[in-house]
Design an enzyme around this catalytic site. Structure first.
Site, PDB file in Angstrom:
ATOM      1  N   CYS A  75      -4.508  -0.024  10.191  1.00 51.99           N
ATOM      2  CA  CYS A  75      -4.672  -0.999   9.111  1.00 51.99           C
ATOM      3  C   CYS A  75      -4.639  -2.422   9.671  1.00 51.99           C
ATOM      4  CB  CYS A  75      -3.544  -0.851   8.088  1.00 51.99           C
ATOM      5  SG  CYS A  75      -3.668  -2.053   6.750  1.00 51.99           S
TER       6      CYS A  75
ATOM      7  N   CYS B   5       0.833  -1.198   0.000  1.00 53.92           N
ATOM      8  CA  CYS B   5       0.000   0.000   0.000  1.00 53.92           C
ATOM      9  C   CYS B   5       0.866   1.245   0.000  1.00 53.92           C
ATOM     10  CB  CYS B   5      -0.909   0.004   1.229  1.00 53.92           C
ATOM     11  SG  CYS B   5      -2.183   1.283   1.145  1.00 53.92           S
TER      12      CYS B   5
ATOM     13  N   CYS C 282      -2.067   3.844   7.100  1.00 50.10           N
ATOM     14  CA  CYS C 282      -3.100   4.061   8.104  1.00 50.10           C
ATOM     15  C   CYS C 282      -2.724   3.334   9.384  1.00 50.10           C
ATOM     16  CB  CYS C 282      -4.442   3.558   7.601  1.00 50.10           C
ATOM     17  SG  CYS C 282      -4.905   4.359   6.058  1.00 50.10           S
TER      18      CYS C 282
END
Length: 305
Positions: free
Chosen positions: A34, A27, A31
């Site tokens: 996650c 990714c 985040c």
């Protein structure tokens, strides 16, 4: 009583009606909460992925959701585009969807693959860009919220149903999103309670520490209450989420989250769907209870494109 072994064979395995295939863990965002992190960089060869998808269709799959990581990171979106087209054209699945952070999607992708995609879900946790930065839902200088509006427009243009996923956590739990959600007018707004998965975003071998993002059930309920007039809202508490998703990892193994971590089955490519799904911990009743089955083909939606 009959021997245990025999008894198990009597229980028909659940049907993989709706499957979430996390084909990559890579990714471009980071985040903090996650729960499917970049533990490997493995991605199946396209033909193997197609073979597995055909096996799932054979076993009763009606909806496939491509997820990650970030699905558009692989081959600049071509990999997920090929799979989307294959599932709609060859397998004729009623519903094909993608969950993405939206940052890597280009208009050319819609031109090429939009007709084969039923639903595009974009993850957006806040309409305050500073909060997105705090959470890690950003890369470089790109404004996440501005991008969301651009994607909304492309979905209209290319007749793709638009959905928003939000993870409610310590940093956005007090936010009022009524106005923005109504303006974007998604077909579904999924609101998740931040979930801890050991080995992913919590515990010793985790790549993220989500503890500081976690909110209580009461906090979550307060957020829901504040948005109770948003008709497209679909709430997902930890309780609802944990066993009601069929998750396939990058090796096409079902991940069982029942014990609060992800325990993989054998790959469906090696043992077949039926043998693998028995270890998935999937709760079919909870899947139906959380509204997992809905009008999910764009052909059946009364959409105002």
């Amino acid at each position: 009583p009959r021997p245990q072994r025999e008894q198990e064979w009597d229980d028909a395995p659940p049907t993989p009606t709706s499957v979430n295939y996390h084909f990559t863990r890579q990714c471009n965002y980071k985040c903090g909460f996650c729960f499917h992190t970049a533990k490997t960089s493995f991605v199946l060869p396209l033909e193997e992925a197609k073979r597995g998808l055909a096996m799932l269709k054979e076993a009763g799959m009606e909806k496939i959701n491509f997820s990650g990581g970030e699905p558009f990171i692989q081959d600049r979106g071509e990999f997920v585009g090929e799979l989307v087209q294959f599932c709609k054209q060859e397998l004729e699945l009623p519903s094909v969807s993608i969950v993405s952070n939206g940052s890597l999607i280009r208009k050319q992708w819609f031109q090429k693959y939009g007709e084969y995609l039923d639903i595009l879900a974009i993850s957006c946790d806040s309409f305050d860009e500073d909060v997105n930065v705090l959470i890690g839902r950003r890369q470089g200088k790109k404004n996440h919220v501005e991008n969301l509006h651009k994607l909304r427009q492309w979905c209209r243009e290319y007749a793709v149903a638009f959905k928003i996923n939000s993870v409610i956590n310590r940093f956005n739990v007090e936010e009022d999103m009524n106005e923005q959600i109504n303006a974007l007018n998604p077909v579904r707004w999924k609101v998740f309670q931040c979930l801890l998965i050991e080995g992913e975003n919590s515990g010793e071998d985790a790549l993220r520490e989500a503890e500081k993002f976690v909110i209580s059930d009461e906090d979550f309920d307060r957020f829901l209450d504040r948005h109770k007039d948003v008709s497209c809202l679909v709430p997902e508490s930890n309780q609802k989420m944990r066993d009601s998703y069929l998750i396939l990892d990058e090796y096409m193994r079902f991940l069982n989250c029942r014990n609060g971590r992800k325990e993989p089955s054998k790959s469906i490519l090696d043992v077949g769907v039926e043998a693998a799904i028995k270890f998935s911990g999937f709760d079919e009743k909870m899947f139906l209870k959380r509204g997992g089955k809905y009008v999910w083909s764009k052909a059946d939606m009364k959409l105002d494109w």
